[in-house]
Enzyme design. Sequence first.
Site, short mmCIF file in Angstrom:
data_model
loop_
_atom_site.label_atom_id
_atom_site.label_comp_id
_atom_site.label_asym_id
_atom_site.label_seq_id
_atom_site.Cartn_x
_atom_site.Cartn_y
_atom_site.Cartn_z
N HIS A 1 0.71 -1.10 0.15
CA HIS A 1 -0.05 0.29 0.17
C HIS A 1 1.12 1.04 -0.25
O HIS A 1 0.61 2.40 -0.47
CB HIS A 1 -0.68 0.18 1.06
CG HIS A 1 -1.93 -0.85 1.54
ND1 HIS A 1 -3.14 -1.17 0.47
CD2 HIS A 1 -1.60 -2.68 2.14
CE1 HIS A 1 -3.61 -2.72 0.59
NE2 HIS A 1 -2.84 -3.01 2.10
N HIS B 1 5.50 6.84 6.30
CA HIS B 1 5.44 6.06 5.03
C HIS B 1 4.55 7.80 4.08
O HIS B 1 4.65 8.91 4.54
CB HIS B 1 4.40 5.12 4.95
CG HIS B 1 2.71 6.02 5.57
ND1 HIS B 1 2.56 5.52 6.57
CD2 HIS B 1 1.58 6.50 5.14
CE1 HIS B 1 1.73 6.26 7.50
NE2 HIS B 1 1.20 6.55 5.90
N HIS C 1 2.49 9.30 0.72
CA HIS C 1 1.48 8.69 -0.65
C HIS C 1 1.68 9.53 -1.78
O HIS C 1 2.36 10.70 -1.77
CB HIS C 1 -0.36 8.86 -0.01
CG HIS C 1 -0.29 8.09 1.56
ND1 HIS C 1 -1.21 7.47 1.43
CD2 HIS C 1 -0.63 8.84 2.61
CE1 HIS C 1 -1.42 6.96 2.73
NE2 HIS C 1 -0.50 7.74 3.60
N GLU D 1 -2.69 13.52 0.01
CA GLU D 1 -4.48 13.28 0.86
C GLU D 1 -4.37 14.87 1.22
O GLU D 1 -5.92 14.73 0.68
CB GLU D 1 -3.61 12.90 1.89
CG GLU D 1 -3.35 10.85 1.60
CD GLU D 1 -3.73 9.70 1.97
OE1 GLU D 1 -3.11 9.64 3.94
OE2 GLU D 1 -4.62 8.97 2.07
N HIS E 1 3.90 10.84 6.08
CA HIS E 1 3.05 10.88 7.36
C HIS E 1 3.62 10.14 8.13
O HIS E 1 4.71 9.40 8.32
CB HIS E 1 2.24 10.01 7.07
CG HIS E 1 0.97 11.19 6.69
ND1 HIS E 1 -0.52 10.43 5.98
CD2 HIS E 1 0.30 12.28 6.76
CE1 HIS E 1 -1.03 10.72 5.44
NE2 HIS E 1 -0.48 12.20 5.52
N THR F 1 -5.69 7.07 6.79
CA THR F 1 -6.41 7.28 5.86
C THR F 1 -6.73 6.24 5.28
O THR F 1 -6.78 5.73 4.14
CB THR F 1 -5.78 8.10 5.32
OG1 THR F 1 -4.64 7.82 4.90
CG2 THR F 1 -5.49 9.34 6.29
N THR F 2 -6.15 4.38 5.65
CA THR F 2 -6.93 4.10 4.86
C THR F 2 -7.29 2.98 6.26
O THR F 2 -7.49 3.37 7.67
CB THR F 2 -5.45 2.82 5.14
OG1 THR F 2 -4.50 2.62 6.28
CG2 THR F 2 -4.27 3.99 3.76
#
Length: 337
Positions: A84, A109, A111, A122, A135, A217-218
């Site tokens: 992911h 991590h 995005h 995001e 993040h 957010t996941t």
Amino acid sequence: MLFFALLLEVTWILAADEGHHWTYEGPHGQDHWPASYPECGSDAQSPIDIQTDSVTFDPELPALQPHGYDQPGTEPLDLHNNGHTVQLSLPPTLYLGGLPRKYVAAQLHLHWGQKGSPGGSEHQINNEATAAELHIVHYDSDSYGSLSEAAQRPQGLAVLGILIEVGDTENPAYEHILSHLHEISHKDQKTSVPPFSVRELLPSELEQFFRYNGSLTTPPCYQSVLWTVFNRRAQISVGQLERLQQTLFSTEEEPSEALVQNYRAPQPLNQRAVFASFIQVGPVYTTGEMLSLAVGIVLGCLCLLVAAYFIAKRIRKKRLGNGKSVVFTSVRATTEA
Ligand SMILES: *[C@@H]1O[C@H](CO)[C@@H](O)[C@H](O)[C@H]1NC(C)=O
């Protein structure tokens, strides 16, 4: 009967352990998350689109202090492609000050989007997304023993959100991560990277930030995150962004599927407040408003000038005039009073 009960139990444990398969697009995409993960459909979700004219300035918000961020220690850090995102484990020697409790770091991590497509972050500020977002995930270590325990509790987590945009030069700090991506191009691959100063991944100025209550957010989208989104952005080069977009796969083997566009769309703010550590951001006035403001200022100045001119003229006239007229004026003033 016992056998079936056991089978059921085993299936249940496996399902709970692995969770449901989820992706960003398609039949398991973000619109379908709430079906398998009910909290994803709840009313305090992240990310959000921060509208700067609706935020509440909070002069009491303490400055956010990252501790230990620039003393990375001596242990190598695990870098992991989990299908992911790319995730870097962080030691609890990194922690945050300036929040209601002590939050220690667990992982960071990213995005991002896809080459040739706008967006990738995001969070958005005034409807504007950037190319990527970092993040840094922390948990309340005073109250909870682990990240997974804290992840389901209100304000159990504190996440820093850093919007990343494309700049002119390569960012050497991000290179500590990006230069290792080719070692973990497939899902579940891991490598270790030498420790480095995580502080350098942040924008240089940390004074301006937004604060709100939100979620992961996941999936499973737990509403346990005290968010800090910085107003200043970090910058990486276009080459660095393209490496982030083009090196990783979300699958273990062939057929390979590119790991791209792993960002969730902004969620409704609903009844929540967004606080800001600073007063004004971005352009407050439209061009039209700026123009009328300018005209107003010029006219105002003109009026003042004209008034000053006439006052000066009167004073001069008085000074040139004889004492009699002054006496006369004051006499009249007293009789009138
Ligand atoms: C988050 O929610 C808690 C509990 O409702 C509240 O006390 C706190 O003020 C909220 N913080 C923000 C930043 O909205």
